[in-house]
Design a protein around this motif. Structure first.
Motif, PDB file in Angstrom:
ATOM      1  N   SER A  63      64.200  92.471  38.916  1.00 26.08           N
ATOM      2  CA  SER A  63      63.260  93.328  37.792  1.00 26.08           C
ATOM      3  C   SER A  63      61.831  92.722  37.746  1.00 26.08           C
ATOM      4  CB  SER A  63      63.864  93.469  36.357  1.00 26.08           C
ATOM      5  OG  SER A  63      64.988  93.964  36.537  1.00 26.08           O
ATOM      6  N   ASP A  64      60.834  93.513  37.879  1.00 30.54           N
ATOM      7  CA  ASP A  64      59.584  92.986  37.570  1.00 30.54           C
ATOM      8  C   ASP A  64      59.632  91.918  36.238  1.00 30.54           C
ATOM      9  OD1 ASP A  64      58.773  94.783  39.558  1.00 30.54           O
ATOM     10  OD2 ASP A  64      58.022  96.257  37.988  1.00 30.54           O
ATOM     11  N   GLY A  65      58.997  90.714  36.392  1.00 34.38           N
ATOM     12  CA  GLY A  65      58.745  89.956  35.497  1.00 34.38           C
ATOM     13  C   GLY A  65      57.151  89.467  35.494  1.00 34.38           C
ATOM     14  N   ALA A 117      58.953  92.683  41.232  1.00 35.63           N
ATOM     15  CA  ALA A 117      60.604  92.422  41.516  1.00 35.63           C
ATOM     16  C   ALA A 117      60.760  92.062  42.835  1.00 35.63           C
ATOM     17  CB  ALA A 117      61.187  93.762  41.253  1.00 35.63           C
ATOM     18  N   MET A 118      60.214  92.586  43.818  1.00 33.26           N
ATOM     19  CA  MET A 118      60.462  92.164  45.254  1.00 33.26           C
ATOM     20  C   MET A 118      60.002  90.859  45.580  1.00 33.26           C
ATOM     21  SD  MET A 118      61.794  93.723  47.812  1.00 33.26           S
ATOM     22  CE  MET A 118      61.946  92.685  49.300  1.00 33.26           C
ATOM     23  N   ASP A 119      58.900  90.327  45.025  1.00 35.35           N
ATOM     24  CA  ASP A 119      58.469  89.025  45.258  1.00 35.35           C
ATOM     25  C   ASP A 119      59.462  87.949  44.723  1.00 35.35           C
ATOM     26  OD1 ASP A 119      56.304  89.824  46.425  1.00 35.35           O
ATOM     27  OD2 ASP A 119      54.938  89.617  44.842  1.00 35.35           O
ATOM     28  N   ILE A 120      59.958  88.299  43.597  1.00 36.30           N
ATOM     29  CA  ILE A 120      61.041  87.542  42.840  1.00 36.30           C
ATOM     30  C   ILE A 120      62.227  87.399  43.573  1.00 36.30           C
ATOM     31  CG2 ILE A 120      62.543  87.574  40.865  1.00 36.30           C
ATOM     32  CD1 ILE A 120      60.142  88.471  39.015  1.00 36.30           C
ATOM     33  N   PHE A 121      62.444  88.577  44.091  1.00 36.89           N
ATOM     34  CA  PHE A 121      63.857  88.757  45.091  1.00 36.89           C
ATOM     35  C   PHE A 121      63.603  87.823  46.030  1.00 36.89           C
ATOM     36  CE2 PHE A 121      65.507  90.520  49.021  1.00 36.89           C
ATOM     37  CZ  PHE A 121      66.977  90.407  48.712  1.00 36.89           C
ATOM     38  N   ASP A 122      62.459  87.801  46.847  1.00 35.25           N
ATOM     39  CA  ASP A 122      62.292  87.125  48.137  1.00 35.25           C
ATOM     40  C   ASP A 122      62.454  85.617  47.731  1.00 35.25           C
ATOM     41  OD1 ASP A 122      61.965  89.505  49.661  1.00 35.25           O
ATOM     42  OD2 ASP A 122      59.789  89.413  49.471  1.00 35.25           O
ATOM     43  N   GLU A 123      61.658  85.226  46.598  1.00 36.19           N
ATOM     44  CA  GLU A 123      61.847  83.800  46.386  1.00 36.19           C
ATOM     45  C   GLU A 123      63.153  83.233  46.148  1.00 36.19           C
ATOM     46  OE1 GLU A 123      59.513  82.613  42.972  1.00 36.19           O
ATOM     47  OE2 GLU A 123      57.595  83.220  43.723  1.00 36.19           O
ATOM     48  N   ARG A 124      63.867  84.063  45.502  1.00 34.33           N
ATOM     49  CA  ARG A 124      65.499  83.690  44.988  1.00 34.33           C
ATOM     50  C   ARG A 124      66.265  83.594  46.271  1.00 34.33           C
ATOM     51  NH1 ARG A 124      66.502  87.315  39.479  1.00 34.33           N
ATOM     52  NH2 ARG A 124      65.252  85.803  38.405  1.00 34.33           N
ATOM     53  N   ILE A 125      65.940  84.654  47.411  1.00 34.28           N
ATOM     54  CA  ILE A 125      66.783  84.796  48.534  1.00 34.28           C
ATOM     55  C   ILE A 125      66.291  83.575  49.499  1.00 34.28           C
ATOM     56  CG2 ILE A 125      67.168  85.925  50.706  1.00 34.28           C
ATOM     57  CD1 ILE A 125      68.847  86.831  48.120  1.00 34.28           C
ATOM     58  N   LYS A 126      65.070  83.271  49.502  1.00 29.37           N
ATOM     59  CA  LYS A 126      64.671  82.198  50.493  1.00 29.37           C
ATOM     60  C   LYS A 126      65.262  80.864  50.057  1.00 29.37           C
ATOM     61  CE  LYS A 126      60.349  79.996  52.212  1.00 29.37           C
ATOM     62  NZ  LYS A 126      58.984  80.077  52.215  1.00 29.37           N
ATOM     63  N   PHE A 178      72.104  94.134  46.468  1.00 30.67           N
ATOM     64  CA  PHE A 178      70.929  93.683  45.769  1.00 30.67           C
ATOM     65  C   PHE A 178      70.050  95.010  45.564  1.00 30.67           C
ATOM     66  CE2 PHE A 178      72.149  89.950  47.857  1.00 30.67           C
ATOM     67  CZ  PHE A 178      71.929  88.876  47.006  1.00 30.67           C
ATOM     68  N   TYR A 179      69.441  94.947  44.290  1.00 30.32           N
ATOM     69  CA  TYR A 179      68.825  96.333  43.865  1.00 30.32           C
ATOM     70  C   TYR A 179      67.368  95.848  43.409  1.00 30.32           C
ATOM     71  CZ  TYR A 179      67.711 100.383  41.126  1.00 30.32           C
ATOM     72  OH  TYR A 179      67.071 101.815  40.575  1.00 30.32           O
ATOM     73  N   ILE A 180      66.418  96.523  44.006  1.00 27.86           N
ATOM     74  CA  ILE A 180      64.933  96.145  43.152  1.00 27.86           C
ATOM     75  C   ILE A 180      64.601  97.289  42.251  1.00 27.86           C
ATOM     76  CG2 ILE A 180      62.271  96.066  43.731  1.00 27.86           C
ATOM     77  CD1 ILE A 180      64.307  93.953  44.891  1.00 27.86           C
ATOM     78  N   ALA A 181      64.489  96.808  41.057  1.00 30.23           N
ATOM     79  CA  ALA A 181      64.165  97.721  39.913  1.00 30.23           C
ATOM     80  C   ALA A 181      62.763  97.701  39.834  1.00 30.23           C
ATOM     81  CB  ALA A 181      64.782  97.083  38.404  1.00 30.23           C
ATOM     82  N   GLY A 182      62.130  98.122  38.388  1.00 33.24           N
ATOM     83  CA  GLY A 182      60.659  98.152  38.512  1.00 33.24           C
ATOM     84  C   GLY A 182      59.911  99.342  38.921  1.00 33.24           C
ATOM     85  N   ASN A 183      58.660  99.101  39.087  1.00 33.86           N
ATOM     86  CA  ASN A 183      57.855 100.344  39.655  1.00 33.86           C
ATOM     87  C   ASN A 183      56.873  99.782  40.801  1.00 33.86           C
ATOM     88  OD1 ASN A 183      58.452 102.175  37.791  1.00 33.86           O
ATOM     89  ND2 ASN A 183      57.608 100.517  36.197  1.00 33.86           N
ATOM     90  N   THR A 184      57.315  98.792  41.562  1.00 32.53           N
ATOM     91  CA  THR A 184      56.378  98.450  42.689  1.00 32.53           C
ATOM     92  C   THR A 184      57.158  98.429  43.971  1.00 32.53           C
ATOM     93  OG1 THR A 184      57.155  95.905  41.921  1.00 32.53           O
ATOM     94  CG2 THR A 184      55.247  96.698  41.174  1.00 32.53           C
ATOM     95  N   LYS A 185      56.724  97.527  44.791  1.00 30.85           N
ATOM     96  CA  LYS A 185      57.282  97.659  46.219  1.00 30.85           C
ATOM     97  C   LYS A 185      58.870  97.727  46.290  1.00 30.85           C
ATOM     98  CE  LYS A 185      57.147  94.443  49.774  1.00 30.85           C
ATOM     99  NZ  LYS A 185      56.763  93.207  50.627  1.00 30.85           N
TER     100      LYS A 185
END
Length: 150
Positions: free
Chosen positions: A15-17, A21-30, A54-61
């Protein structure tokens, strides 16, 4: 389906923080370290060998899309007090490590496929099914998403 029933299939939600949300996902997976917080629902289901989408929530990419899959490889206990800077000072209880990570060829939109996702009973309020960081998904929906993505 009751919340405390064990399942083989889970959705990990980014989720967006403080970041998208996508950037957070990328960091976690990396780093291959997904933080699990003290009050995360579905802790009973976090075991090695469980299948994850994996699911991307929020309102961005890539928001409101399923974007990847993996299998839980290890649960890494957190031996010190760590606060996740991406999610408003939440305390990390432990980390999940993955194997068999697969980024989807095609992201799968929840909105475009909602009628075929059997784990979502109330289609008008589908967002409720993606709260709390981790949720259950049935085998039918899990297989459907994988088939649409690959």
């Amino acid at each position: 389906m009751r919340n405390n029933i064990e399942t083989e299939y889970l959705i990990f939600i980014s989720s967006d923080g403080t970041k998208d949300a996508m950037d957070i996902f990328d960091e976690r997976i990396k780093s291959n370290l997904w933080p699990i917080y003290e009050k995360t629902p579905q802790i009973i289901n976090l075991k090695e060998g469980k299948k994850v989408i994996f699911y991307i929530a929020g309102n961005t990419k890539n928001s409101q899309h399923f974007i990847a899959s993996a299998t839980i490889d290890k649960i890494i206990e957190n031996s010190e007090l760590i606060i996740d800077p991406n999610q408003s000072l939440r305390l990390v209880k432990f980390y999940i490590n993955f194997k068999n990570f697969l980024k989807f060829d095609k992201n799968v939109s929840v909105r475009e496929n909602i009628d075929d996702l059997t784990f979502i009973k109330n289609k008008e309020k589908y967002g409720l099914y993606f709260q709390g960081g981790i949720c259950k998904i049935d085998q039918t929906s899990y297989s459907y998403i994988l088939n649409k993505a690959l």
